[in-house]
Motif scaffolding. Sequence first.
Motif, short mmCIF file in Angstrom:
data_model
loop_
_atom_site.label_atom_id
_atom_site.label_comp_id
_atom_site.label_asym_id
_atom_site.label_seq_id
_atom_site.Cartn_x
_atom_site.Cartn_y
_atom_site.Cartn_z
N ASN A 147 -1.38 2.13 3.34
CA ASN A 147 -2.55 1.02 3.35
C ASN A 147 -2.26 -0.23 2.95
N ARG A 148 -2.71 -0.54 3.41
CA ARG A 148 -3.04 -2.40 2.09
C ARG A 148 -3.37 -3.10 2.66
N THR A 149 -4.23 -3.17 1.61
CA THR A 149 -5.16 -4.65 1.83
C THR A 149 -5.20 -5.62 0.73
N VAL A 150 -6.07 -7.05 1.42
CA VAL A 150 -5.52 -7.97 0.65
C VAL A 150 -6.87 -8.52 0.47
N SER A 151 -7.69 -8.86 -0.85
CA SER A 151 -8.66 -9.79 -0.91
C SER A 151 -8.55 -11.12 -1.25
N ALA A 152 -9.00 -12.07 -0.21
CA ALA A 152 -8.86 -13.53 -0.06
C ALA A 152 -9.03 -13.99 -1.09
N ASN A 153 -10.06 -13.42 -1.80
CA ASN A 153 -11.21 -14.92 -2.27
C ASN A 153 -11.10 -13.85 -4.16
N TYR A 154 -10.17 -13.02 -4.38
CA TYR A 154 -10.01 -12.70 -5.81
C TYR A 154 -8.73 -13.09 -6.24
N GLY A 155 -8.95 -13.83 -7.14
CA GLY A 155 -7.78 -14.07 -7.93
C GLY A 155 -8.36 -14.75 -9.50
N MET A 156 -6.69 -15.41 -9.59
CA MET A 156 -6.97 -15.67 -11.51
C MET A 156 -6.90 -16.97 -11.61
N SER A 157 -6.49 -17.25 -10.60
CA SER A 157 -6.93 -19.22 -10.72
C SER A 157 -7.37 -19.82 -9.86
N TYR A 158 -7.37 -19.32 -8.53
CA TYR A 158 -7.89 -20.91 -7.53
C TYR A 158 -9.26 -20.51 -7.34
N SER A 159 -8.94 -18.44 -6.95
CA SER A 159 -10.95 -17.58 -6.52
C SER A 159 -10.95 -17.40 -7.68
N ILE A 160 -10.71 -17.59 -9.29
CA ILE A 160 -11.40 -17.22 -10.11
C ILE A 160 -13.03 -17.49 -10.28
N SER A 161 -13.89 -18.16 -10.01
CA SER A 161 -15.80 -18.44 -9.58
C SER A 161 -15.45 -17.46 -9.00
N ASN A 162 -15.06 -16.77 -7.69
CA ASN A 162 -15.36 -15.75 -7.03
C ASN A 162 -15.28 -14.55 -7.27
N SER B 297 1.79 10.67 -4.25
CA SER B 297 0.73 9.54 -4.13
C SER B 297 0.83 8.44 -4.64
N LEU B 298 0.81 7.37 -4.34
CA LEU B 298 0.71 6.21 -4.98
C LEU B 298 -0.09 4.73 -5.13
N VAL B 299 -1.00 3.91 -5.74
CA VAL B 299 -1.57 2.63 -5.98
C VAL B 299 -0.70 1.28 -6.38
N GLY B 300 -0.51 0.99 -5.73
CA GLY B 300 -0.36 -0.55 -6.12
C GLY B 300 -1.37 -2.11 -6.45
N VAL B 301 -1.04 -2.67 -6.42
CA VAL B 301 -1.69 -3.97 -6.88
C VAL B 301 -0.59 -5.56 -7.76
N ASP B 302 -1.01 -6.13 -6.73
CA ASP B 302 -0.37 -7.15 -7.00
C ASP B 302 -1.77 -8.75 -7.15
N ILE B 303 -2.22 -8.99 -8.31
CA ILE B 303 -3.13 -9.68 -8.36
C ILE B 303 -2.37 -11.02 -8.99
N GLY B 304 -2.86 -12.40 -7.74
CA GLY B 304 -2.28 -13.99 -7.82
C GLY B 304 -3.03 -14.46 -8.49
N GLY B 305 -3.27 -15.75 -7.86
CA GLY B 305 -4.04 -16.82 -8.14
C GLY B 305 -5.29 -16.77 -7.00
N ALA B 306 -4.34 -16.80 -6.57
CA ALA B 306 -5.49 -17.12 -5.06
C ALA B 306 -5.94 -16.05 -4.79
N THR B 307 -5.40 -14.77 -4.51
CA THR B 307 -5.86 -12.91 -3.79
C THR B 307 -4.89 -11.62 -4.76
N THR B 308 -5.43 -10.73 -3.83
CA THR B 308 -4.98 -9.32 -4.48
C THR B 308 -4.85 -9.11 -4.06
N ASP B 309 -3.62 -8.45 -3.35
CA ASP B 309 -2.89 -7.08 -2.50
C ASP B 309 -3.29 -6.14 -3.28
#
Length: 616
Positions: free
Chosen positions: A304-319, A282-294
């Motif tokens: 299963n996959r989800t995308v958090s379109a409001n959470y990232g490390m640059s464009y979405s950091i205020s969210n 069993s595994l979990v993987g995460v890809d954290i970008g500037g605008a989104t996190t998968d």
Amino acid sequence: MDKDAIRSILATDCGSTTTKAILIEKRGDEFRLAVRGEAPTTVEAPAEDVTRGVLNAVAEVAELVGRPLVDDQGRLIQPFDGTQGVDLYLSTSSAGGGLQMMVAGVVRQMTAQSAERAALGAGAIVMDVLSSNDRRRPHEKIERIRQLRPDMVLLSGGVDGGTQKHVVELAQLIGAADPRPRLGTSLRLPVIYAGNREAREQVQAVLGERTALEVVENLRPSLEEENLQPARLKIQHQFLEHVMAQAPGYPRLMAMVDEPIMPTPAAVGLIMQRVARERGISLVGVDIGGATTDVFSVFGGAFNRTVSANYGMSYSISNVLADAGLEDVFRWVPFDLPEGELRNRIKNKMIRPTSIPYLVEELMIEQALAREALRLSFDQHRLLATGLKGVQRQSDIASMFDQGASGHSLVDLMSLDLLIGSGGVLSHAPRRAQAAMMLMDAFLPEGVTRLAVDSIFMMPQLGVLAEVHPEAATQVFEKDCLVELGTCVAPAGPARPGRRVLSGRIGQTGFTLDQGQLQLLPLGPGEVARAVLVPERGLDVGAGRGQVLECEVHGGEVGLILDGRGRRPFTLPPEKAARLRALAEWNQALDLYPIGPVGNPLVGVPDRLAGEVTGG
């Protein structure tokens, strides 16, 4: 092409800002990464031709490998003759915003959620979910469709042979909206119908003339079944035919590749599923970008996959700050900082998204925010990664429309074998222990869990390669992509402060672990030790409460981490002084930062991130 004849493979990933190219070559009996190059993505003005960025990245690869890969007309040289060219060229893409979809289903917690899982698994960003019971009035749903202008709509609803009324009403809403696709505005919007087969003719009558309608098998043929694969395959096909073909330069790129272009997240999902299947884990993987996190997971064979379109490390950091709250971000910052200064630093990152930390304090703040972005994204993932809703429920039809209905999450942290992190803040952390600590703090793995990061984010290219040459993809993933950090051992259950939570033996070395304590034991890359883990009464390390667990633990670049800080619940000391002291002790235990004495973590810190911090 004959797989045995392939010796040189070029693969690119066209991201929203950067196009990455890797060259994989056969060395002896195995495939290994040769070189990597990158260039800015050129899908937007002024270039408006994605292939220019691709060729620039390939030119860097050619220079590094020391042989021509492209001819004077900008065409790839194929096949590889020993002095020039490559045998196989593949590509993935999320440029131009990737694949943006809306999904619709009759019941939000049943068919609409199955449709959402199908779209996410195909690599889409789900812009909104429409359902008959989402409490929006018809004109509000129509206006929402027109506003968002998705690339594609997936319509589902009703089990086979069930009622047809509600899914036909949803089709009528889509038809009334008559939306124009985001790209190729003169074309009809692609709509995929994957609902009650008895309603196909009515849906065809409503949408057949207004949209580019495609019909596939019902993704929820019965309450006990979920059949997502036909819808996912059709989404990817339509992505190529209707979306990619309209984006600047993509027709030329589609002519260059030897296999269909795949959405980047779908390719990452494929390599995750392959690793889980081949290792039986069993595994979990995460890809954290500037605008989104998968977030990706495989438990019990269910992907299963989800995308958090409001959470990232640059464009979405205020969210991240807005949704996590100042207090939750502050809890990870190991020094005292005025609230206003923290807000200013976060906003500076948002308006200068390509900047990197210059001071140690900035690095600590960025990694504190990363913990919360990862935590929020994982919380969303667990809500969606659930068993089927509505199965064997003894209830009336009104309760099936209950928005609060939920299934049991498939994510079981105690059974999690491998946690993989990717994205700049994790893959490029100055010290590998920092990446391990961010993963532990955000995901709170329980029991015995291996930790790893993607070295240079090549998982998308390996995912599409796995469909063509599984052996090459697996070899490069194991040898060049995955960086093993080590193993986290964390007993779960309530424990009193200062009391022992775990004891045992790693190899021939005995240990004891107290509540609130972190210990790092040396266990290097490739090393495996036999562990005997004895949790205290009421605590569980994987064999049950108070039960001894004997297992193998794997080393890595960080080592073996014994985490006694608590699970179910995990809490930080509420008082500031105690919290800062705890953070400083944990930082020292893993040698995270060049810190001073415990309780004064910034004493002796150099003002700038010199070699010690920027090194690996």
